[in-house]
Write an enzyme that holds these catalytic residues in place. Structure first.
Site, short mmCIF file in Angstrom:
data_model
loop_
_atom_site.label_atom_id
_atom_site.label_comp_id
_atom_site.label_asym_id
_atom_site.label_seq_id
_atom_site.Cartn_x
_atom_site.Cartn_y
_atom_site.Cartn_z
N CYS A 23 58.72 8.90 1.53
CA CYS A 23 58.14 8.84 2.89
C CYS A 23 58.81 7.73 3.71
O CYS A 23 59.34 6.77 3.13
CB CYS A 23 56.64 8.56 2.77
SG CYS A 23 55.74 10.00 2.14
N CYS A 57 57.75 13.05 5.18
CA CYS A 57 56.41 12.46 5.24
C CYS A 57 56.47 11.06 5.83
O CYS A 57 57.56 10.44 5.86
CB CYS A 57 55.77 12.41 3.86
SG CYS A 57 56.82 11.63 2.61
#
Ligand code: JS2
Length: 285
Positions: free
Chosen positions: A125, A206
């Site tokens: 992420c 993400c």
């Protein structure tokens, strides 16, 4: 009655006549032989010149495509990301099998499923970087910030970057002469590959993602670009909370587009409709 006068021809005259006939026959025979030989040579030459494959507008498959795919796979999995355990022989086979012996304008996402399975990779992420008309700069950025990933810093993006590939329905060979361009057909194997890989790259992203846009062109955010047409719409609002845009200006050049420009406003709108926060900053290079 027609006046034919027959006369006895001497032996020597007869020989001369026969040899004359023989010479003519020989001449005709030799002439025919030369003609046949020329025809055969021409046939071979023409046969050699006529393209084995249909002529397309795009450049042919990259020379040594198979070897480059294999070599880049080993480089990436042994030197760049040794933590990845990938069978590069399987990757090479799956890549070739995706398009070989198929109509080069009949590509579908299904053709690439085995390859994408083998090349599945998770990007942490907050480490995903998109680009649009800023490829070189984006790669310089991730060369410095080694923890960041553009699509070309993932295994399959790294393997296929700047390559061209296609085959032919009635041949098991890679076509190195020409490949369909987008003008010939949009469902060509290169375009379908990058659309699919870009979509998956965005779907897997993400946290906070970034995009480098080019402020020295009028439409820094282009809805019809791969970023605007595929990646923006493939971001998962459940996983991505913010998209940070960098509008990169060339020092000394007048900006053609900025964070307050209309195209960036379009991007902001698309993202707000998808509940993804949008931030934007100018950057100078
Ligand atoms: C790479 C290729 C090739 O965010 C980026 C990347 O993730 C990429 O996949 O798509 C985005 C860039 O595409 P966009 O916005 O259309 O920008 P562009 O500068 O016009 O680049 C076109 C490249 C599209 C995909 N692509 N990507 N390496 O070799 C390659 N070939 C193609 N067609």
């Amino acid at each position: 009655m027609a006046s034919h006068r027959f006369r006895v021809v001497s032996g020597s005259e007869n020989e001369a006549f026969c040899s004359k006939r023989a010479k003519i026959c020989l001449g005709v025979f030799l002439g025919l032989l030369v003609l046949v030989a020329v025809a055969v040579v021409l046939g071979i030459l023409l046969g050699r010149r006529s393209p084995k494959h249909q002529q397309w507008d795009g450049k042919g498959s990259t020379a040594n495509f198979r070897e480059i795919v294999l070599g880049r796979c080993y480089t990436y999995t042994q030197l760049v990301h040794p933590e990845l355990s990938t069978d590069c022989r399987k990757i090479e086979k799956a890549f070739i099998n995706a398009f070989i012996s198929k109509d080069p304008c009949s590509a579908t996402e299904e053709d690439y499923v085995p390859l994408l399975k083998l090349g599945d990779q998770t990007v942490p992420c907050d480490k995903t970087v998109f680009w649009s008309k800023t490829k070189e700069l984006a790669h310089q950025y991730t060369w410095v910030q080694r923890e960041m990933f553009t699509l070309e810093n993932t295994l399959l993006g790294y393997i296929a970057d700047d390559l061209s590939w296609c085959g032919d329905a009635d041949s098991s060979e890679i076509n190195h002469e020409s490949c369909p361009s987008r003008r010939n057909c949009s469902s060509n194997f290169v375009s379908v590959f990058w659309n699919l890989l870009s979509k998956r790259f965005a779907e897997n992203a993400c946290g906070m993602v970034q995009v480098l846009l080019n402020g020295s062109i009028s439409n820094a955010f282009d809805k019809n670009s791969t970023f605007g047409r595929v990646e923006v719409h493939s971001l998962q609002p459940t996983k991505v909370h913010t998209l940070q845009a960098w509008v990169v200006q060339d020092i000394g050049k007048t900006p053609r587009d900025t964070c307050s420009g209309s195209s960036l406003n379009d991007l902001k709108l698309i993202l707000s409709r998808r509940n993804i926060k949008f931030t934007c900053q100018e950057n100078y290079r």
